[in-house]
Design a protein around this motif. Structure first.
Motif, PDB file in Angstrom:
ATOM      1  N   TRP A 181      -1.991   7.112   0.596  1.00 40.70           N
ATOM      2  CA  TRP A 181      -2.684   6.444   1.270  1.00 40.70           C
ATOM      3  C   TRP A 181      -1.758   6.647   2.967  1.00 40.70           C
ATOM      4  O   TRP A 181      -0.847   6.048   2.884  1.00 40.70           O
ATOM      5  CB  TRP A 181      -2.112   5.043   0.573  1.00 40.70           C
ATOM      6  CG  TRP A 181      -3.441   4.012   1.668  1.00 40.70           C
ATOM      7  CD1 TRP A 181      -4.196   3.470   1.949  1.00 40.70           C
ATOM      8  CD2 TRP A 181      -2.487   2.790   2.299  1.00 40.70           C
ATOM      9  NE1 TRP A 181      -4.947   2.699   3.023  1.00 40.70           N
ATOM     10  CE2 TRP A 181      -3.679   2.100   2.991  1.00 40.70           C
ATOM     11  CE3 TRP A 181      -1.188   2.303   2.546  1.00 40.70           C
ATOM     12  CZ2 TRP A 181      -2.988   0.897   3.573  1.00 40.70           C
ATOM     13  CZ3 TRP A 181      -1.245   1.366   3.181  1.00 40.70           C
ATOM     14  CH2 TRP A 181      -1.456   0.331   3.908  1.00 40.70           C
ATOM     15  N   GLY A 188       0.650  -1.207   0.063  1.00 45.25           N
ATOM     16  CA  GLY A 188      -0.012  -0.186   0.596  1.00 45.25           C
ATOM     17  C   GLY A 188       1.273   1.015   0.469  1.00 45.25           C
ATOM     18  O   GLY A 188       0.814   1.909  -1.239  1.00 45.25           O
ATOM     19  N   SER A 194       1.260   4.158  -2.904  1.00 46.05           N
ATOM     20  CA  SER A 194       0.381   5.802  -3.249  1.00 46.05           C
ATOM     21  C   SER A 194       1.111   6.439  -2.020  1.00 46.05           C
ATOM     22  O   SER A 194       1.368   6.241  -0.864  1.00 46.05           O
ATOM     23  CB  SER A 194      -0.977   5.827  -2.505  1.00 46.05           C
ATOM     24  OG  SER A 194      -1.212   6.280  -2.759  1.00 46.05           O
ATOM     25  N   TRP A 237      -9.059   2.801  -1.888  1.00 45.52           N
ATOM     26  CA  TRP A 237      -8.732   3.596  -0.763  1.00 45.52           C
ATOM     27  C   TRP A 237      -9.236   5.351  -2.160  1.00 45.52           C
ATOM     28  O   TRP A 237      -9.345   4.482  -3.225  1.00 45.52           O
ATOM     29  CB  TRP A 237      -7.450   3.901  -1.195  1.00 45.52           C
ATOM     30  CG  TRP A 237      -6.666   5.296  -1.077  1.00 45.52           C
ATOM     31  CD1 TRP A 237      -7.130   6.519  -0.290  1.00 45.52           C
ATOM     32  CD2 TRP A 237      -6.344   6.020  -2.599  1.00 45.52           C
ATOM     33  NE1 TRP A 237      -6.676   7.502  -0.608  1.00 45.52           N
ATOM     34  CE2 TRP A 237      -5.599   7.410  -2.292  1.00 45.52           C
ATOM     35  CE3 TRP A 237      -5.118   6.133  -3.335  1.00 45.52           C
ATOM     36  CZ2 TRP A 237      -5.105   8.269  -2.469  1.00 45.52           C
ATOM     37  CZ3 TRP A 237      -5.004   6.379  -4.143  1.00 45.52           C
ATOM     38  CH2 TRP A 237      -4.976   8.381  -3.971  1.00 45.52           C
ATOM     39  N   PRO A 277      -5.561  -0.072   1.190  1.00 45.39           N
ATOM     40  CA  PRO A 277      -5.227   0.949   0.080  1.00 45.39           C
ATOM     41  C   PRO A 277      -5.851  -0.073  -1.338  1.00 45.39           C
ATOM     42  O   PRO A 277      -5.854   0.681  -2.544  1.00 45.39           O
ATOM     43  CB  PRO A 277      -3.492  -0.213  -0.065  1.00 45.39           C
ATOM     44  CG  PRO A 277      -3.961  -1.093   1.131  1.00 45.39           C
ATOM     45  CD  PRO A 277      -4.796  -0.986   1.763  1.00 45.39           C
ATOM     46  N   GLN A 286      -9.332   2.544   5.244  1.00 47.07           N
ATOM     47  CA  GLN A 286      -9.045   3.224   3.846  1.00 47.07           C
ATOM     48  C   GLN A 286      -8.410   1.641   4.373  1.00 47.07           C
ATOM     49  O   GLN A 286      -7.760   0.829   4.688  1.00 47.07           O
ATOM     50  CB  GLN A 286      -7.929   4.289   3.576  1.00 47.07           C
ATOM     51  CG  GLN A 286      -9.359   5.601   3.645  1.00 47.07           C
ATOM     52  CD  GLN A 286      -7.602   6.417   3.501  1.00 47.07           C
ATOM     53  OE1 GLN A 286      -7.140   6.789   2.288  1.00 47.07           O
ATOM     54  NE2 GLN A 286      -8.108   7.883   3.872  1.00 47.07           N
TER      55      GLN A 286
END
Lengths: 538, 268
Positions: free
Chosen positions: B150, B143, B147, B162, B159, B157
């Motif tokens: 994230w 994750g 990003s 998200w 990954p 949330q």
């Protein structure tokens, strides 16, 4: 170990330039674990990335060279002259009548120690000039020791200029038995002198070498090889240090011009400040010779020296700084009375004529002495001169721990690089202005003043934001692929309009406009040729 | 809290403590109160674990010093995460690696790249202990790698799922007289997909991710930098707002404000 000797061998563990250390890391990431507490721990990756011996990182090389600098100024060569001044914010100046003493507000350096070190890093040719006993040879020997050679080897490898010096003294001898037995030149073996293979080469009192031997030296300096009896010895890349007691080739023999031109940077020794006499007493009492007690921490291996040079080359020169160097260099070649055809109105043309350059240049009486900087010199700046200037600018920025050259770096290094390259026309009106006579004597200050005046003119012309020639050059540099005929005609017209605007300015042509006009004519010709080709194609 | 002068400092750290005290970084007159906390509560925990403690104490003191001086960093969070991970650090180097990762998580986005490399080598248990979340180590690695926006500790949330519409906002900058970096209201520029800020003659590049931001000082604005576009508002044609998009986020500047607002990510 004797405490005095131990103090001589002490190298500061603190960062020598903490501010710039941070700056350099900003190009990657600042080191989290280095800081005010002790030496911290170096992250593992630093050592692995460069594969250098003894865990030395590339950042460490700049720091190591700075440590070498501070060790030399503190213990070896007492040179308390911070003549390479840097300022971080306002500086304090104290006046003594019409003179000023500046107190730098940022880390500043002594040119006599710093410049040989930079020369050591970029492996060029450095001339140390000044009176006897000022530390010229000692400084050169220290550079040899920093390169990892035993001090005795360095001393033995010094080539001492003297009127009887022959090519054989300098380069080596053919073995006598081979001379007798050889059937052809290939069979003659030469006993080459050891110094040719060293990475630091020292020529003491180079202006006492006879002219013929100077020519042999020129080949080694210029082309990095030696030749005797058709045998060739290829020398490694090396830093050269030459010393001379008197400037302007005032030794036993006149230094040939080509040899002088090979010198990249000139360093002047300054006198011994008597307030530092106390520093000499332990040397006498303990019989300490600094070159014999160089701390091992500041000695560079061959790999490190190569890496050091590569790191210097990576330093960038931002476009605004490049533009100012261009503008400065454009001031010196133009000489209106030297030629009839536009392209020949240069000091190079004048140089090839038998006339006295000073007399010809004196014909230009309608120039403002503060604006026509070219009037102050008898020549322009050669390509070699510019290359050297760019390299040393990078070296100084790198030494200070910066990833890019700053304008102040150029301003500080330029006088030392151009010292022997720009020949002063001491009869120029500039030197008659009040307070300017001193520039006839103090060439370093004169060259720095020249650069300052050039920058003032650059700012006055607003060249940072309004430079149509650069804009046209950039458009051309994008290439001609796909440029249509109407676009070419438009650009040609723009060039012509710009040239006409130069001509409408009236008065004598400025040197920088001469260079601009040459560039515009070049662009015009390239577009004209392209237009012809476009028409032929269709 | 007891003064450092009153603490029993092991002999091997006495010299370092004295050096820091001399520099007003430790003790009653410390400029960085957190340094006292590090020495009082964290360093004593290292003594039974590791034999050579001085280099670690030096490195961690230096790290804390940098974090305290970094305007966007949260040194308290760094110390907190370090405390959480310490029981799983078996080697001194693991602790230093953890310190570097925690510096990133505590608001130093310039360390992201290096931290992601380190994440691959950290033991699973250690990585999981650093975050207050239920993600497995492999999910955390994937994750965080996938990003820059994230946050493993974000609400609901994942990954994979998200929510890209949920913009993370940093407010940065400020007038130098009030502790910020700018002498004049900053202007935004864009060059090579990077956002640059100019205030007077000074220039910075903006680095940012979900954990923090950094104004990285630069000598010059790139030659090809273009000014940020003015926001057009039909009702207020001269809104004085400028928006720059680059490197996966947006920055909003106002003509008369010393503050910059950072929105992420850009909706494409």
């Amino acid at each position: 170990m004797d405490p005095t000797l131990r103090s001589y061998q002490k190298v500061s563990k603190s960062p020598t330039n903490p501010h710039s250390l941070t700056d350099l890391r900003q190009s990657s990431v600042p080191d989290l674990f280095q800081g005010p507490a002790g030496s911290g721990l170096a992250p593992r990756a630093e050592h692995e990335v460069h594969g250098l011996p003894s865990g030395q990182s590339a950042l460490g090389l700049a720091e190591k060279l700075r440590q070498a600098y501070f060790w030399i100024v503190n213990h070896a060569i007492i040179s308390p002259y911070y003549d390479i001044e840097y300022h971080d914010g306002p500086r304090k100046s104290i006046e003594f009548g019409d003179q000023q003493l500046h107190l730098p507000s940022d880390q500043s350096y002594s040119s006599f120690v710093l410049l040989p070190l930079l020369n050591f890093a970029v492996r060029r040719k450095c001339l140390l000039i000044g009176g006897p006993g000022r530390g010229k040879t000692a400084s050169a020997i220290l550079m040899g020791v920093l390169a990892g050679y035993p001090v005795n080897d360095v001393r033995r490898a010094i080539q001492h200029g003297q009127p009887q010096m022959t090519i054989a003294d300098l380069l080596g001898n053919p073995l006598p038995s081979h001379l007798i037995e050889a059937k052809n030149m290939d069979e003659i073996q030469i006993a080459w002198r050891k110094w040719l293979g060293m990475r630091v080469k020292i020529i003491d009192e180079y202006n006492r070498i006879p002219t013929r031997t100077q020519s042999a030296l020129l080949t080694v300096m210029g082309d990095n090889y030696a030749e005797i009896f058709d045998q060739i010895y290829e020398c490694p890349e090396s830093a050269w240090f030459m010393t001379a007691n008197a400037e302007e080739g005032g030794g036993t023999y006149q230094v040939i011009e080509a040899l002088r031109d090979r010198i990249d940077i000139v360093v002047k020794t300054l006198h011994f400040s008597s307030r530092f006499l106390g520093e000499l007493i332990p040397r006498v009492e303990k019989d300490i010779r600094p070159e014999e007690v160089v701390p091992p921490e500041i000695i560079f291996s061959e790999i490190e020296m190569d890496q050091l040079y590569q790191d210097v080359l990576k330093v960038g020169i931002p476009l605004p700084v490049q533009r100012r160097i261009e503008f400065f260099a454009s001031q010196f070649e133009y000489c209106a009375p030297a030629g009839e055809q536009f392209e020949y109105k240069t000091k190079d043309t004048l140089r090839l004529s038998p006339l006295d350059a000073r007399l010809v240049m004196a014909q230009q009486t309608d120039m403002d002495p503060l604006l026509a900087l070219g009037q102050q010199t008898l020549n322009g700046i050669s390509v070699r001169g510019l290359l050297t200037l760019l390299l040393f600018c990078k070296a100084l920025a790198w030494f200070r721990g910066n990833p890019e050259v700053a304008l102040e770096d150029v301003r500080q290094i330029l006088p030392f690089v151009l010292h022997d390259k720009l020949i002063q026309n001491s009869e120029a009106a500039f030197f008659e202005l009040p307070g300017h006579a001193v520039y006839r004597v103090d060439k370093i200050s004169w060259l720095r003043r020249l650069f300052d005046l050039s920058c003032i003119a650059f700012d006055r012309l607003n060249r940072d934001h309004d430079d149509p020639v650069s804009r046209l050059s950039e458009a051309f540099a994008l290439g001609l692929d796909g440029v249509t005929e109407p676009e070419v005609r438009l650009r040609l017209q723009e060039i012509e309009v710009l040239l006409e605007s130069f001509s409408r300015q009236g008065g004598p042509l400025s040197a920088y406009l001469f260079e601009d006009a040459i560039k515009l004519k070049y662009l015009h010709q390239r577009y004209t040729n392209y237009l012809k080709w476009l028409q032929w194609k269709t | 809290m007891a003064a450092v002068e009153d603490l029993k400092i092991p002999l091997e750290l006495a010299e370092l403590a004295e050096e820091l005290r001399r520099k007003s970084l430790l003790g009653n007159s410390s400029r960085l109160p957190l340094m006292n906390q590090l020495w009082q509560t964290f360093l004593p925990l290292l003594m039974p674990r590791f034999s050579a403690i001085t280099p670690l104490a030096e490195a961690l003191s230096n790290a804390l010093y940098h974090l305290c001086l970094s305007p966007s960093a949260r040194p308290e969070e760094w110390l907190l995460r370090l405390n959480r991970g310490l029981p799983d650090c078996q080697q001194p180097q693991t602790l230093l690696d953890l310190a570097e990762v925690c510096a990133w998580l505590a608001g130093q986005p310039e360390r992201r790249e290096r931290a992601l490399e380190i994440l691959q080598t950290l033991p699973d248990a250690l990585l999981e202990s650093v975050f207050l979340s239920s993600w497995s180590a492999s999910a955390l690695r994937a994750g965080l790698q996938a990003s820059a926006w994230w946050h493993p500790e974000g609400l609901n949330q994942t990954p994979a799922a998200w929510d890209p519409n949920r913009a993370v906002v940093h407010v940065m900058g400020g007038f130098r007289g009030w502790g910020g970096p700018f002498l004049f209201p900053p202007r935004l520029y864009l060059a090579s997909e990077q956002i640059w800020v100019q205030s007077g003659n000074e220039v910075w590049q903006i680095l940012a991710d979900v954990f923090g931001w950094k104004l990285k000082r630069s000598k010059y604005l790139p030659g090809h930098a273009v000014p940020a576009q003015a926001l057009s508002d039909p009702d207020h044609p001269a809104s004085g707002l400028f928006l720059a998009e680059g490197n996966g986020f947006q920055v909003l500047a106002s003509l008369n404000s010393f503050k910059l607002q950072l929105f992420a990510p850009i909706h494409r």
